[in-house]
Design an enzyme around this catalytic site. Structure first.
Site, PDB file in Angstrom:
ATOM      1  N   CYS A   7     -27.792  21.133  22.932  1.00 35.98           N
ATOM      2  CA  CYS A   7     -28.892  21.251  23.882  1.00 35.98           C
ATOM      3  C   CYS A   7     -29.869  20.076  23.872  1.00 35.98           C
ATOM      4  O   CYS A   7     -29.885  19.286  22.946  1.00 35.98           O
ATOM      5  CB  CYS A   7     -29.727  22.488  23.568  1.00 35.98           C
ATOM      6  SG  CYS A   7     -28.820  24.010  23.677  1.00 35.98           S
ATOM      7  N   GLY A  35     -26.290  18.263  27.192  1.00 37.96           N
ATOM      8  CA  GLY A  35     -25.776  19.572  27.583  1.00 37.96           C
ATOM      9  C   GLY A  35     -25.564  19.634  29.071  1.00 37.96           C
ATOM     10  O   GLY A  35     -26.481  19.326  29.837  1.00 37.96           O
ATOM     11  N   ASN A 110     -32.920  23.753  20.562  1.00 41.12           N
ATOM     12  CA  ASN A 110     -31.764  22.893  20.293  1.00 41.12           C
ATOM     13  C   ASN A 110     -31.403  23.082  18.825  1.00 41.12           C
ATOM     14  O   ASN A 110     -32.245  22.872  17.955  1.00 41.12           O
ATOM     15  CB  ASN A 110     -32.134  21.433  20.572  1.00 41.12           C
ATOM     16  CG  ASN A 110     -31.046  20.447  20.175  1.00 41.12           C
ATOM     17  OD1 ASN A 110     -31.332  19.294  19.899  1.00 41.12           O
ATOM     18  ND2 ASN A 110     -29.802  20.869  20.144  1.00 41.12           N
ATOM     19  N   GLY A 111     -30.159  23.470  18.571  1.00 38.08           N
ATOM     20  CA  GLY A 111     -29.725  23.669  17.186  1.00 38.08           C
ATOM     21  C   GLY A 111     -28.912  24.933  17.057  1.00 38.08           C
ATOM     22  O   GLY A 111     -28.463  25.500  18.055  1.00 38.08           O
ATOM     23  N   TYR A 257     -23.029   9.182  18.029  1.00 35.05           N
ATOM     24  CA  TYR A 257     -22.470   9.583  19.314  1.00 35.05           C
ATOM     25  C   TYR A 257     -23.449  10.252  20.290  1.00 35.05           C
ATOM     26  O   TYR A 257     -23.511   9.890  21.449  1.00 35.05           O
ATOM     27  CB  TYR A 257     -21.291  10.527  19.063  1.00 35.05           C
ATOM     28  CG  TYR A 257     -20.720  11.164  20.305  1.00 35.05           C
ATOM     29  CD1 TYR A 257     -19.999  10.421  21.226  1.00 35.05           C
ATOM     30  CD2 TYR A 257     -20.909  12.517  20.556  1.00 35.05           C
ATOM     31  CE1 TYR A 257     -19.480  11.010  22.366  1.00 35.05           C
ATOM     32  CE2 TYR A 257     -20.391  13.112  21.698  1.00 35.05           C
ATOM     33  CZ  TYR A 257     -19.674  12.362  22.602  1.00 35.05           C
ATOM     34  OH  TYR A 257     -19.166  12.940  23.725  1.00 35.05           O
TER      35      TYR A 257
END
Ligand code: SF4
Length: 476
Positions: A7, A35, A110-111, A257
């Protein structure tokens, strides 16, 4: 690359802004790489929340007309999602909005929590009814439960996050405040900036601050909570460091990345880390060659580094079709069309008759690498020496990244020479795991998907697929 970030989060607070939804839209656009399955925006119009969320890319979900239909306000938050835990259903789209006895809460996460099943069990036993299968709803429940017992949203959040294990960077909004929280190990990035109009902006990556004209102020410390308020006496965000002090373990794969190369995470420019990875590869895996070519997009910076260090010319040997997105209809198996060929095209004049150093960011199953190497061979490359700007993937991630299960990771079952043979490379070299510190410049970090050392532990059931299945079953 078949690896996905979970996310991206974004929030803004400032003077009344009739186009505040559009600001969030621009921020989310900059975070789209984190995302692509769904996205959403929630606007706080004087304590009344208005939301729009849907499956799809930011540009598809939000039209000009739709953005204009959302009210103005002093704050708003947004989210882009790729779901690893919980399915890709509408009920899982964020930000999540809940109403409770003391007001409203909107939350973007996010996570990935490693104890969400336990927390969910205990919440359900005390009467909670869940509407989604994502662990974000669990966090919402934890906070609202505390909110009923405490004087302020700050106290409620500080009390709730004590129970969370794993990775979470949160942006949330109460009726009067914007809050940003980073987990004590800082797995996922989170930073904030300020604009000339006095607005504060919080985002997963600094590239989203740039997108809305905010100047970067700083990253949140691992464990820190920042509270932004529009009250006159509060020009600066209040910082709460109750949960700071753990050894930081930012995700090393953000540098390799996930994050955009123009982002700066925890003070370290992502582009620079990738160039350093290429330089290390050139030193560790030197080879005689005519040209260095990167696989777009995340292999390009490392290819530049390899070329700089080795003195071998850098060439653009592969061009990416920029318009292949989530809406792309993949060919069916009987069509025998290779999706990689639609996404990547060779530049024959750069490749024909050449000894090529090809740089990519990772190898998961090996299928994509084999296809790319085939494309280069057909374009006339004489030799292909594949260099990977990360160590071999050997383990799954429990902190918010969708890495394949161990049995599907090619490096778990084959030596470097065997992999080279299987994918058709003349030689193959990975970034040595010992050089991750030099590459990133981070004093400490998570590299569990490479070394199996999980800084925040793993779920009670360590097999990721069983963990996720149990989670889905528990949520039916
Ligand atoms: Fe990042 Fe890998 Fe750690 Fe997951 S396991 S947080 S992908 S370094």
């Amino acid at each position: 690359m078949a690896i996905h970030e979970e996310c991206g989060v974004f929030g803004i607070i400032g003077p009344v802004n009739p186009a505040i939804a559009k600001e969030v839209y621009h921020g989310l656009y900059a975070l789209q790489h984190r995302g692509q399955e769904s996205c959403g925006i929630v606007v706080n119009d004087d304590g009344i929340f208005a939301a729009h969320k849907d499956l799809g890319l930011v540009g598809d979900v939000f039209s000009e007309q739709l953005l204009s239909s959302l009210p103005g306000g002093t704050m708003a938050i947004g989210h882009v999602r790729y779901g690893t835990t919980g399915g890709n259903t509408k009920s899982n789209i964020q930000p999540m909005v809940v109403s409770h006895q003391k007001g409203n809460l909107a939350l973007a996460h996010n996570g990935n929590l490693t104890n969400s099943l336990d927390l969910r069990d205990s919440l359900e036993l005390s009467g909670a009814i869940f509407h989604s299968t994502s662990d974000t709803e669990t966090i919402c429940y934890m906070i609202t439960r505390e909110r009923l017992k405490t004087f302020s949203i700050e106290q409620a959040v500080l009390a709730a996050v004590k129970h969370l294990k794993g990775a979470y960077s949160l942006v949330m909004m109460s009726s009067t405040k914007l809050l940003a929280v980073r987990d004590p190990m800082g797995f996922r990035p989170l930073c904030y900036g300020k604009r000339e109009d006095g607005s504060y902006v919080v985002a997963s990556e600094s590239c989203a601050l740039d997108a809305v004209g905010a100047s970067f102020v700083r990253d949140l410390e691992p464990g820190e909570m920042l509270v932004f308020s529009m009250e006159a006496e509060e020009d600066q965000p209040r910082s709460y460091r109750d949960h700071c002090g753990s050894k930081a373990s930012p995700c090393i794969f953000e540098y390799i990345y996930f994050s955009r190369p123009d982002s700066v995470i925890d003070g370290i420019p992502v582009h620079d880390t990738r160039v350093r990875a290429g330089k290390i590869l050139a030193r560790e895996h030197a080879v005689r060659a005519d040209v260095v070519v990167g696989v777009p997009d995340s292999g390009l910076d490392a290819a530049l580094g390899y070329a700089l260090e080795s003195g071998i010319p850098y060439g653009i040997g592969l061009v990416k079709n920029k318009y292949v997105g989530r809406s792309f209809i993949a060919p069916s198996q009987d069509q025998r069309t290779d999706t990689v060929r639609i996404k990547l095209s060779p530049v024959r004049s750069v490749l024909a008759g050449k000894r090529v150093v090809l740089i990519d960011d990772s190898i998961v199953r090996g299928t994509t690498s084999r296809r790319i190497i085939n494309i280069l061979r057909e374009a006339g490359a004489k030799e292909i020496h594949l260099r990977i700007s990360s160590p071999p993937f050997r383990h799954p991630c429990f902190y918010g990244v969708d890495i394949d299960s161990e049995e599907n990771l090619i490096a778990n079952h084959h030596s470097v020479e065997e992999i080279a043979d299987m994918i058709g490379a003349d030689t193959l070299g990975f970034l040595p795991i010992e050089s991750l510190g030099e590459m990133s410049g981070c004093p400490s970090f998570c590299s569990a998907c490479f070394d199996g050392i999980y800084p925040a532990g793993i779920p009670a059931d360590p097999r990721k697929d069983r963990f996720e299945r149990k989670l889905s079953e528990a949520r039916k």
